[in-house]
Motif scaffolding. Sequence first.
Motif, short mmCIF file in Angstrom:
data_model
loop_
_atom_site.label_atom_id
_atom_site.label_comp_id
_atom_site.label_asym_id
_atom_site.label_seq_id
_atom_site.Cartn_x
_atom_site.Cartn_y
_atom_site.Cartn_z
N ARG A 21 0.82 -1.21 0.00
CA ARG A 21 0.00 0.00 0.00
C ARG A 21 0.85 1.26 0.00
N ALA A 22 1.99 1.21 0.67
CA ALA A 22 2.86 2.39 0.70
C ALA A 22 3.41 2.69 -0.69
N VAL A 23 3.71 1.67 -1.45
CA VAL A 23 4.25 1.87 -2.79
C VAL A 23 3.15 2.17 -3.80
N LEU A 24 2.01 1.49 -3.68
CA LEU A 24 0.97 1.56 -4.71
C LEU A 24 -0.27 2.35 -4.32
N GLY A 25 -0.41 2.66 -3.04
CA GLY A 25 -1.64 3.27 -2.56
C GLY A 25 -2.66 2.17 -2.29
N PRO A 26 -3.76 2.53 -1.64
CA PRO A 26 -4.77 1.51 -1.33
C PRO A 26 -5.50 1.09 -2.60
N GLY A 27 -6.01 -0.11 -2.59
CA GLY A 27 -6.80 -0.54 -3.73
C GLY A 27 -6.36 -1.87 -4.29
N PRO A 28 -6.91 -2.21 -5.45
CA PRO A 28 -6.69 -3.53 -6.01
C PRO A 28 -5.24 -3.80 -6.42
N ASP A 29 -4.50 -2.77 -6.83
CA ASP A 29 -3.10 -3.00 -7.20
C ASP A 29 -2.28 -3.47 -6.00
N ALA A 30 -2.50 -2.85 -4.84
CA ALA A 30 -1.79 -3.26 -3.63
C ALA A 30 -2.20 -4.67 -3.23
N ASP A 31 -3.48 -4.97 -3.35
CA ASP A 31 -3.95 -6.32 -3.03
C ASP A 31 -3.35 -7.35 -3.98
N ASP A 32 -3.26 -7.01 -5.25
CA ASP A 32 -2.65 -7.92 -6.22
C ASP A 32 -1.17 -8.15 -5.92
N ALA A 33 -0.45 -7.06 -5.56
CA ALA A 33 0.96 -7.21 -5.23
C ALA A 33 1.13 -8.09 -3.98
N TRP A 34 0.22 -7.94 -3.01
CA TRP A 34 0.25 -8.79 -1.82
C TRP A 34 0.09 -10.26 -2.22
N GLN A 35 -0.88 -10.52 -3.08
CA GLN A 35 -1.10 -11.90 -3.52
C GLN A 35 0.09 -12.44 -4.30
N GLU A 36 0.65 -11.62 -5.17
CA GLU A 36 1.82 -12.05 -5.94
C GLU A 36 3.00 -12.35 -5.04
N THR A 37 3.13 -11.57 -3.96
CA THR A 37 4.21 -11.81 -3.00
C THR A 37 4.08 -13.19 -2.38
N PHE A 38 2.88 -13.52 -1.94
CA PHE A 38 2.71 -14.81 -1.29
C PHE A 38 2.67 -15.97 -2.29
N LEU A 39 2.29 -15.72 -3.53
CA LEU A 39 2.43 -16.77 -4.54
C LEU A 39 3.90 -17.08 -4.79
N ALA A 40 4.71 -16.03 -4.88
CA ALA A 40 6.15 -16.23 -5.06
C ALA A 40 6.74 -16.95 -3.85
#
Length: 166
Positions: A21-40
């Motif tokens: 969220r700090a890098v992308l702001g709140p919203g779906p992009d931050a949520d997607d990055a969170w998911q991609e992090t845990f997929l990796a």
Amino acid sequence: MREPFEQAVQRHGSTVLKVCRAVLGPGPDADDAWQETFLAALREWPDLDPLMPLEPWLVRVAGRKAIDVVRVRNRQALPVGELPERLNGAGPAAVEGAGHGVEVWAAVAALPERQRLAVAYHYLGGLPHADTAAVIGGSAESVRRASSDGIRALRRLWTDERTGAG
């Protein structure tokens, strides 16, 4: 032996989300990055060194995933009917009625990129300045300065908002 993956997600998920969220702001992009992090992380889980500190590793992965989203955003043109107003200083008033905490993410997202990344990794992700420098480039001293400048800008913004100065 490393803890089960599900426990790691529960334990470190909020820190990873803060960085996204700090890098992308709140919203779906931050949520997607969170998911991609845990997929990796899930893909790497069997091969991770059990003695390696997990949270700093996840913060680095989250930062890289978030930066990937920023790079994709910058490469894509977005058609719009009319040009939006540019926010020169997104403060608490910039995102009205959007919910608790959104103003903070909007303010952090409005920082210059280097300050935003330094604040995200150091203050929200808990990485030391030297580790943050390894992720975003530069020296520990330059990251310390960028994070300090970012925090100073956020404090000034909050003070101006509360006092009505501008």
